[in-house]
Design a protein around this motif. Structure first.
Motif, PDB file in Angstrom:
ATOM      1  N   VAL A  80       0.859  -1.176   0.000  1.00  0.00           N
ATOM      2  CA  VAL A  80       0.000   0.000   0.000  1.00  0.00           C
ATOM      3  C   VAL A  80       0.900   1.232   0.000  1.00  0.00           C
ATOM      4  N   PHE A  81       0.703   2.097  -0.985  1.00  0.00           N
ATOM      5  CA  PHE A  81       1.484   3.320  -1.097  1.00  0.00           C
ATOM      6  C   PHE A  81       0.616   4.521  -0.735  1.00  0.00           C
ATOM      7  N   ASP A  82       1.223   5.498  -0.077  1.00  0.00           N
ATOM      8  CA  ASP A  82       0.499   6.711   0.258  1.00  0.00           C
ATOM      9  C   ASP A  82       1.478   7.880   0.265  1.00  0.00           C
ATOM     10  N   ALA A  83       0.997   9.032  -0.161  1.00  0.00           N
ATOM     11  CA  ALA A  83       1.837  10.227  -0.191  1.00  0.00           C
ATOM     12  C   ALA A  83       2.117  10.764   1.211  1.00  0.00           C
ATOM     13  N   MET A  84       1.238  10.444   2.152  1.00  0.00           N
ATOM     14  CA  MET A  84       1.368  10.970   3.508  1.00  0.00           C
ATOM     15  C   MET A  84       2.379  10.149   4.319  1.00  0.00           C
ATOM     16  N   PRO A  85       2.860  10.688   5.434  1.00  0.00           N
ATOM     17  CA  PRO A  85       3.842   9.974   6.248  1.00  0.00           C
ATOM     18  C   PRO A  85       3.231   8.968   7.223  1.00  0.00           C
ATOM     19  N   SER A  86       1.898   8.920   7.298  1.00  0.00           N
ATOM     20  CA  SER A  86       1.250   7.975   8.212  1.00  0.00           C
ATOM     21  C   SER A  86       0.015   7.378   7.554  1.00  0.00           C
TER      22      SER A  86
END
Length: 157
Positions: A37-43
């Motif tokens: 799972v990839f996300d731009a946010m740090p959390s």
């Protein structure tokens, strides 16, 4: 993800670590798929945690024939999804994560602790046990000429 992994149908990349992305990751991992799972946010699950500030209204306890019209014009498009994962099933899923729920005086369903963080932590433990990996601070920017995912990260593209 390496080029060889991107062509392996047993590897899936999910863009977005919100509730929908996490549920997709859980469902796929339970089927033996390797998920990142990839996300731009740090959390992970930031909006879920924000919703938890108000007690985390998960769903409603009313019968589906009364519940579905609350979605107004989107009800016909969402009916099959809600029927496949109705409020009772959501409550059972929470229970499986060790997070019991209750029906409030308004008919809304909340976790007993009235917080999102315990539910999210339990969910992330389940995903970890299932082998789900995370790529945070990875903003998806598209595909390269060979069909591989492209990300903008702190280290560059």
């Amino acid at each position: 993800m390496s080029p060889s992994e991107s062509k392996d149908t047993n590897n899936v990349a999910i863009i977005g670590a919100g509730p929908a992305g996490l549920m997709a990751a859980e469902t796929l991992a339970q089927c033996g798929v390797k998920v990142t799972v990839f996300d731009a946010m740090p959390s992970i699950g930031r909006k879920l945690l924000m919703a938890g500030r108000g007690g985390l209204n998960l769903t409603h306890s009313e019968p589906l024939d009364a519940f579905l019209p609350r979605y107004r014009e989107a009800a016909p498009k969402l009916a099959a999804v809600v029927e496949a994962f109705p409020p009772e099933r959501l409550r059972a899923w929470c229970e499986e994560l060790g997070q019991p729920t209750f029906v409030g005086s308004s008919g809304r369903i909340f976790p007993k602790v009235l917080k999102a963080s315990p539910l999210l932590r339990a969910w992330l433990r389940r995903l970890d046990v299932s082998g789900v990996k995370f790529g945070l601070r990875h903003r998806w920017t598209g595909w390269d000429n060979e069909g591989r995912l492209l990300f903008q990260t702190l280290e560059g593209e």
